[in-house]
Design a protein around this motif. Structure first.
Motif, mmCIF file in Angstrom:
data_model
loop_
_atom_site.group_PDB
_atom_site.id
_atom_site.type_symbol
_atom_site.label_atom_id
_atom_site.label_comp_id
_atom_site.label_asym_id
_atom_site.label_seq_id
_atom_site.Cartn_x
_atom_site.Cartn_y
_atom_site.Cartn_z
ATOM 1 N N LEU A 53 0.659 -1.176 0.026
ATOM 2 C CA LEU A 53 -0.064 0.144 -0.150
ATOM 3 C C LEU A 53 0.776 1.138 -0.064
ATOM 4 N N VAL A 54 1.951 1.165 0.781
ATOM 5 C CA VAL A 54 2.808 2.316 0.899
ATOM 6 C C VAL A 54 3.634 2.636 -0.423
ATOM 7 N N ASN A 55 3.828 1.831 -0.965
ATOM 8 C CA ASN A 55 4.729 1.697 -2.396
ATOM 9 C C ASN A 55 3.872 2.010 -3.852
ATOM 10 N N THR A 56 2.475 2.085 -3.311
ATOM 11 C CA THR A 56 1.624 2.446 -4.562
ATOM 12 C C THR A 56 0.528 3.815 -4.026
ATOM 13 N N ALA A 57 0.408 4.531 -5.025
ATOM 14 C CA ALA A 57 -0.665 5.750 -4.609
ATOM 15 C C ALA A 57 -1.976 5.084 -4.042
ATOM 16 N N VAL A 110 -2.469 4.631 5.209
ATOM 17 C CA VAL A 110 -1.597 5.011 4.119
ATOM 18 C C VAL A 110 -2.106 6.086 3.383
ATOM 19 N N ALA A 111 -3.267 6.282 2.925
ATOM 20 C CA ALA A 111 -3.623 7.341 2.225
ATOM 21 C C ALA A 111 -3.460 8.785 3.000
ATOM 22 N N GLN A 112 -3.823 8.683 4.312
ATOM 23 C CA GLN A 112 -3.626 9.896 5.147
ATOM 24 C C GLN A 112 -2.065 10.198 5.034
ATOM 25 N N ALA A 113 -1.070 9.113 5.338
ATOM 26 C CA ALA A 113 0.071 9.561 5.323
ATOM 27 C C ALA A 113 0.591 9.945 4.001
ATOM 28 N N GLN A 114 0.264 9.428 2.933
ATOM 29 C CA GLN A 114 0.634 9.740 1.444
ATOM 30 C C GLN A 114 0.042 11.314 1.327
ATOM 31 N N ASN A 136 1.742 17.069 0.875
ATOM 32 C CA ASN A 136 1.365 18.292 1.299
ATOM 33 C C ASN A 136 3.059 18.794 1.810
ATOM 34 N N PHE A 137 3.819 18.070 1.850
ATOM 35 C CA PHE A 137 5.212 18.852 2.255
ATOM 36 C C PHE A 137 6.067 18.434 1.209
ATOM 37 N N GLY A 138 5.670 18.001 -0.161
ATOM 38 C CA GLY A 138 6.227 17.702 -1.363
ATOM 39 C C GLY A 138 7.001 16.574 -1.036
ATOM 40 N N MET A 139 6.826 15.277 -0.533
ATOM 41 C CA MET A 139 7.610 14.093 -0.120
ATOM 42 C C MET A 139 7.115 12.977 -0.791
ATOM 43 N N GLN A 140 7.951 11.965 -0.794
ATOM 44 C CA GLN A 140 7.513 10.739 -1.442
ATOM 45 C C GLN A 140 7.893 9.628 -0.245
ATOM 46 N N LEU A 141 6.896 8.723 -0.234
ATOM 47 C CA LEU A 141 7.042 7.723 0.739
ATOM 48 C C LEU A 141 7.397 6.248 0.173
ATOM 49 N N ARG A 142 7.904 5.618 0.829
ATOM 50 C CA ARG A 142 8.362 4.108 0.395
ATOM 51 C C ARG A 142 8.625 3.149 1.995
ATOM 52 N N THR A 148 10.855 -10.062 9.465
ATOM 53 C CA THR A 148 11.871 -9.182 8.590
ATOM 54 C C THR A 148 11.474 -7.941 9.089
ATOM 55 N N ARG A 149 12.597 -6.855 9.508
ATOM 56 C CA ARG A 149 12.358 -5.635 9.803
ATOM 57 C C ARG A 149 12.358 -4.839 8.568
ATOM 58 N N MET A 150 11.409 -3.883 8.797
ATOM 59 C CA MET A 150 10.804 -3.185 7.547
ATOM 60 C C MET A 150 11.251 -1.646 8.142
ATOM 61 N N CYS A 151 11.538 -0.762 6.894
ATOM 62 C CA CYS A 151 11.946 0.561 7.165
ATOM 63 C C CYS A 151 11.292 1.381 6.309
ATOM 64 N N LEU A 152 10.599 2.512 6.894
ATOM 65 C CA LEU A 152 9.795 3.537 6.114
ATOM 66 C C LEU A 152 10.930 4.528 5.515
ATOM 67 N N TYR A 153 10.628 5.011 4.473
ATOM 68 C CA TYR A 153 11.634 6.169 3.931
ATOM 69 C C TYR A 153 10.573 7.101 3.343
ATOM 70 N N ALA A 154 11.228 8.498 3.753
ATOM 71 C CA ALA A 154 10.633 9.815 3.125
ATOM 72 C C ALA A 154 11.628 10.521 2.256
ATOM 73 N N ALA A 155 11.476 10.954 1.163
ATOM 74 C CA ALA A 155 12.468 11.709 0.399
ATOM 75 C C ALA A 155 11.595 12.856 -0.120
ATOM 76 N N TRP A 156 12.483 13.948 -0.195
ATOM 77 C CA TRP A 156 11.896 15.291 -1.016
ATOM 78 C C TRP A 156 12.935 15.825 -1.757
ATOM 79 N N GLY A 157 12.771 17.125 -2.614
ATOM 80 C CA GLY A 157 13.647 17.704 -3.391
ATOM 81 C C GLY A 157 13.843 16.971 -4.517
ATOM 82 N N ALA A 158 15.083 16.624 -5.244
ATOM 83 C CA ALA A 158 15.610 16.000 -6.163
ATOM 84 C C ALA A 158 15.858 14.571 -5.850
ATOM 85 N N THR A 159 15.643 13.893 -4.636
ATOM 86 C CA THR A 159 15.816 12.501 -4.339
ATOM 87 C C THR A 159 14.512 11.749 -4.878
ATOM 88 N N ASN A 160 14.394 10.901 -5.690
ATOM 89 C CA ASN A 160 13.176 10.227 -6.035
ATOM 90 C C ASN A 160 13.519 8.575 -5.512
#
Length: 171
Positions: free
Chosen positions: A72-76, A102-106, A111-117, A132-144
């Motif tokens: 869910l996080v990895n798709t819109a 996930v919709a709320q987090a996305q 709103n902050f110009g970020m992507q989640l994964r 398995t240990r999972m990690c959440l990522y947030a990226a902004w700016g030129a980082t895709n």
């Protein structure tokens, strides 16, 4: 003392003083520009932490739907489903609640110009045992990070130089 040799010396002293002042002002301006950049980066990191913490708490609260979150996080996600689930009189399923979270987090990230994964944390892919240990990522700016997190960090968990992202490990 012959005053003919002294003419123009005062003007030269003023010009040297102005040159030194100009160099000092340029240095101060460069310092201010760097301070504004650092402040903007700190604000972005704070926003990313806000979004990731909220999603991590939602995942922790909805342990039954934990496995659904990665896809869910990895798709819109559409926020229409989130509102339909939460505003209905019927109880939501674990997956529907995960979709709403996930919709709320996305939406917050957008709103902050970020992507989640969400991916398996670096360095624990071959670890056996519990989950398995999972990690959440947030990226902004030129980082895709829409396809993968290699623009953010490498396989051993070291941030890529110049990337604008944040990683949070889920427990």
């Amino acid at each position: 003392m012959n005053t003919a040799y002294q003419r123009g010396v005062g003007l030269m002293e003023v010009l040297v003083a102005l040159l030194l002042l100009a160099i000092g002002v340029l240095g101060y301006t460069a310092l201010q520009v760097r301070a504004v950049e650092a402040s903007t980066e700190a604000t972005q990191r704070s926003h990313a932490l806000f979004v990731l913490k909220g999603l991590a708490e939602s995942i922790r609260a909805n342990n039954t739907g934990r496995t659904a979150y990665q896809n869910l996080v990895n798709t819109a996600q559409e926020s229409v489903h989130a509102k339909a689930c939460i505003n209905s009189n019927n109880l939501c399923t674990a997956e529907n609640l995960a979709r709403a979270d996930v919709a709320q987090a996305q939406a917050n990230a957008g709103n902050f110009g970020m992507q989640l994964r969400m991916e398996v944390c670096p360095g624990v892919a071959n670890v056996t045992g519990e989950e398995t240990r999972m990690c959440l990522y947030a990226a902004w700016g030129a980082t895709n990070i829409t396809a993968n997190t290699t623009a953010c960090m490498n396989a051993t968990g070291v941030y890529v130089v110049g990337s604008s992202c944040l990683m949070m490990e889920l427990y």
